[in-house]
Design a protein around this motif. Sequence first.
Motif, PDB file in Angstrom:
ATOM      1  N   VAL A  31       0.833  -1.198   0.000  1.00  0.00           N
ATOM      2  CA  VAL A  31       0.000   0.000   0.000  1.00  0.00           C
ATOM      3  C   VAL A  31       0.873   1.255   0.000  1.00  0.00           C
ATOM      4  O   VAL A  31       0.620   2.213  -0.743  1.00  0.00           O
ATOM      5  CB  VAL A  31      -0.971   0.001   1.199  1.00  0.00           C
ATOM      6  CG1 VAL A  31      -1.683   1.341   1.337  1.00  0.00           C
ATOM      7  CG2 VAL A  31      -1.982  -1.131   1.051  1.00  0.00           C
ATOM      8  N   GLN A  32       1.939   1.256   0.801  1.00  0.00           N
ATOM      9  CA  GLN A  32       2.831   2.414   0.840  1.00  0.00           C
ATOM     10  C   GLN A  32       3.465   2.673  -0.521  1.00  0.00           C
ATOM     11  O   GLN A  32       3.527   3.821  -0.984  1.00  0.00           O
ATOM     12  CB  GLN A  32       3.916   2.204   1.894  1.00  0.00           C
ATOM     13  CG  GLN A  32       3.412   2.299   3.309  1.00  0.00           C
ATOM     14  CD  GLN A  32       4.493   1.984   4.315  1.00  0.00           C
ATOM     15  OE1 GLN A  32       5.655   2.338   4.123  1.00  0.00           O
ATOM     16  NE2 GLN A  32       4.134   1.310   5.396  1.00  0.00           N
ATOM     17  N   GLU A  33       3.917   1.610  -1.180  1.00  0.00           N
ATOM     18  CA  GLU A  33       4.542   1.763  -2.495  1.00  0.00           C
ATOM     19  C   GLU A  33       3.536   2.301  -3.515  1.00  0.00           C
ATOM     20  O   GLU A  33       3.842   3.225  -4.276  1.00  0.00           O
ATOM     21  CB  GLU A  33       5.101   0.420  -2.962  1.00  0.00           C
ATOM     22  CG  GLU A  33       5.807   0.503  -4.296  1.00  0.00           C
ATOM     23  CD  GLU A  33       6.363  -0.840  -4.741  1.00  0.00           C
ATOM     24  OE1 GLU A  33       7.011  -0.856  -5.797  1.00  0.00           O
ATOM     25  OE2 GLU A  33       6.150  -1.868  -4.059  1.00  0.00           O
ATOM     26  N   ALA A  34       2.334   1.755  -3.511  1.00  0.00           N
ATOM     27  CA  ALA A  34       1.309   2.212  -4.452  1.00  0.00           C
ATOM     28  C   ALA A  34       0.939   3.673  -4.196  1.00  0.00           C
ATOM     29  O   ALA A  34       0.774   4.452  -5.141  1.00  0.00           O
ATOM     30  CB  ALA A  34       0.079   1.323  -4.347  1.00  0.00           C
ATOM     31  N   LEU A  35       0.824   4.053  -2.940  1.00  0.00           N
ATOM     32  CA  LEU A  35       0.485   5.436  -2.616  1.00  0.00           C
ATOM     33  C   LEU A  35       1.607   6.392  -2.998  1.00  0.00           C
ATOM     34  O   LEU A  35       1.349   7.480  -3.514  1.00  0.00           O
ATOM     35  CB  LEU A  35       0.164   5.575  -1.121  1.00  0.00           C
ATOM     36  CG  LEU A  35      -1.174   4.982  -0.693  1.00  0.00           C
ATOM     37  CD1 LEU A  35      -1.291   5.000   0.825  1.00  0.00           C
ATOM     38  CD2 LEU A  35      -2.326   5.717  -1.342  1.00  0.00           C
ATOM     39  N   ARG A  36       2.835   6.002  -2.763  1.00  0.00           N
ATOM     40  CA  ARG A  36       3.962   6.867  -3.154  1.00  0.00           C
ATOM     41  C   ARG A  36       3.963   7.109  -4.656  1.00  0.00           C
ATOM     42  O   ARG A  36       4.150   8.233  -5.114  1.00  0.00           O
ATOM     43  CB  ARG A  36       5.282   6.249  -2.719  1.00  0.00           C
ATOM     44  CG  ARG A  36       5.572   6.453  -1.265  1.00  0.00           C
ATOM     45  CD  ARG A  36       7.013   6.108  -0.912  1.00  0.00           C
ATOM     46  NE  ARG A  36       7.216   6.370   0.490  1.00  0.00           N
ATOM     47  CZ  ARG A  36       7.155   5.449   1.450  1.00  0.00           C
ATOM     48  NH1 ARG A  36       6.912   4.194   1.136  1.00  0.00           N
ATOM     49  NH2 ARG A  36       7.341   5.767   2.707  1.00  0.00           N
ATOM     50  N   VAL A  37       3.759   6.042  -5.413  1.00  0.00           N
ATOM     51  CA  VAL A  37       3.734   6.182  -6.870  1.00  0.00           C
ATOM     52  C   VAL A  37       2.604   7.111  -7.288  1.00  0.00           C
ATOM     53  O   VAL A  37       2.785   8.011  -8.099  1.00  0.00           O
ATOM     54  CB  VAL A  37       3.589   4.800  -7.552  1.00  0.00           C
ATOM     55  CG1 VAL A  37       3.277   4.942  -9.023  1.00  0.00           C
ATOM     56  CG2 VAL A  37       4.856   3.992  -7.360  1.00  0.00           C
ATOM     57  N   ARG A  38       1.444   6.909  -6.729  1.00  0.00           N
ATOM     58  CA  ARG A  38       0.277   7.724  -7.093  1.00  0.00           C
ATOM     59  C   ARG A  38       0.467   9.183  -6.691  1.00  0.00           C
ATOM     60  O   ARG A  38       0.181  10.096  -7.457  1.00  0.00           O
ATOM     61  CB  ARG A  38      -0.971   7.141  -6.428  1.00  0.00           C
ATOM     62  CG  ARG A  38      -2.228   7.893  -6.680  1.00  0.00           C
ATOM     63  CD  ARG A  38      -2.591   7.834  -8.150  1.00  0.00           C
ATOM     64  NE  ARG A  38      -3.816   8.568  -8.378  1.00  0.00           N
ATOM     65  CZ  ARG A  38      -4.777   8.160  -9.163  1.00  0.00           C
ATOM     66  NH1 ARG A  38      -4.650   7.031  -9.819  1.00  0.00           N
ATOM     67  NH2 ARG A  38      -5.849   8.879  -9.314  1.00  0.00           N
ATOM     68  N   LEU A  39       0.956   9.404  -5.497  1.00  0.00           N
ATOM     69  CA  LEU A  39       1.097  10.768  -4.998  1.00  0.00           C
ATOM     70  C   LEU A  39       2.247  11.522  -5.646  1.00  0.00           C
ATOM     71  O   LEU A  39       2.188  12.739  -5.793  1.00  0.00           O
ATOM     72  CB  LEU A  39       1.246  10.756  -3.477  1.00  0.00           C
ATOM     73  CG  LEU A  39       0.015  10.240  -2.725  1.00  0.00           C
ATOM     74  CD1 LEU A  39       0.311  10.144  -1.237  1.00  0.00           C
ATOM     75  CD2 LEU A  39      -1.194  11.119  -2.987  1.00  0.00           C
ATOM     76  N   GLU A  40       3.284  10.819  -6.045  1.00  0.00           N
ATOM     77  CA  GLU A  40       4.418  11.469  -6.709  1.00  0.00           C
ATOM     78  C   GLU A  40       4.130  11.739  -8.177  1.00  0.00           C
ATOM     79  O   GLU A  40       4.840  12.487  -8.818  1.00  0.00           O
ATOM     80  CB  GLU A  40       5.669  10.593  -6.591  1.00  0.00           C
ATOM     81  CG  GLU A  40       6.199  10.518  -5.188  1.00  0.00           C
ATOM     82  CD  GLU A  40       7.336   9.508  -5.038  1.00  0.00           C
ATOM     83  OE1 GLU A  40       7.705   8.872  -6.044  1.00  0.00           O
ATOM     84  OE2 GLU A  40       7.841   9.372  -3.927  1.00  0.00           O
ATOM     85  N   ARG A  41       3.128  11.079  -8.712  1.00  0.00           N
ATOM     86  CA  ARG A  41       2.777  11.200 -10.128  1.00  0.00           C
ATOM     87  C   ARG A  41       4.002  10.977 -11.005  1.00  0.00           C
ATOM     88  O   ARG A  41       4.346  11.770 -11.868  1.00  0.00           O
ATOM     89  CB  ARG A  41       2.135  12.547 -10.422  1.00  0.00           C
ATOM     90  CG  ARG A  41       0.847  12.733  -9.665  1.00  0.00           C
ATOM     91  CD  ARG A  41       0.221  14.069  -9.968  1.00  0.00           C
ATOM     92  NE  ARG A  41      -0.901  14.309  -9.090  1.00  0.00           N
ATOM     93  CZ  ARG A  41      -2.162  14.101  -9.427  1.00  0.00           C
ATOM     94  NH1 ARG A  41      -2.461  13.658 -10.599  1.00  0.00           N
ATOM     95  NH2 ARG A  41      -3.123  14.355  -8.564  1.00  0.00           N
ATOM     96  N   ASN A  42       4.657   9.877 -10.737  1.00  0.00           N
ATOM     97  CA  ASN A  42       5.886   9.518 -11.440  1.00  0.00           C
ATOM     98  C   ASN A  42       5.566   8.393 -12.420  1.00  0.00           C
ATOM     99  O   ASN A  42       5.480   7.235 -12.020  1.00  0.00           O
ATOM    100  CB  ASN A  42       6.933   9.087 -10.401  1.00  0.00           C
ATOM    101  CG  ASN A  42       8.249   8.746 -11.028  1.00  0.00           C
ATOM    102  OD1 ASN A  42       8.351   8.518 -12.225  1.00  0.00           O
ATOM    103  ND2 ASN A  42       9.275   8.695 -10.210  1.00  0.00           N
ATOM    104  N   PRO A  43       5.397   8.708 -13.714  1.00  0.00           N
ATOM    105  CA  PRO A  43       5.002   7.678 -14.682  1.00  0.00           C
ATOM    106  C   PRO A  43       5.974   6.504 -14.758  1.00  0.00           C
ATOM    107  O   PRO A  43       5.553   5.364 -14.859  1.00  0.00           O
ATOM    108  CB  PRO A  43       4.959   8.423 -16.016  1.00  0.00           C
ATOM    109  CG  PRO A  43       4.910   9.861 -15.676  1.00  0.00           C
ATOM    110  CD  PRO A  43       5.537  10.005 -14.331  1.00  0.00           C
TER     111      PRO A  43
END
Length: 73
Positions: A31-43
């Motif tokens: 969950v932490q990894e998915a949220l970081r990716v989503r929140l950073e908006r890093n394609p």
Amino acid sequence: MRATIYLPDDLAQAVEAYLKEHPQTSLSALVQEALRVRLERNPAALLELAGIVEKASVNAEEGAEDRLHRSRP
């Protein structure tokens, strides 16, 4: 922070299957990894998380047509 979330049955089953295939990963880490990716908006990170590519070859700001023109002789 602690939070309680609702997952629809299909998503819960997908998460359970993923965690069985990746026993070294905890639900919290996933969950932490998915949220970081989503929140950073890093394609590139999102693609890597999805397992599509290890490293993006071009910047998302660069259009496909730009890449096509550069590759022409």
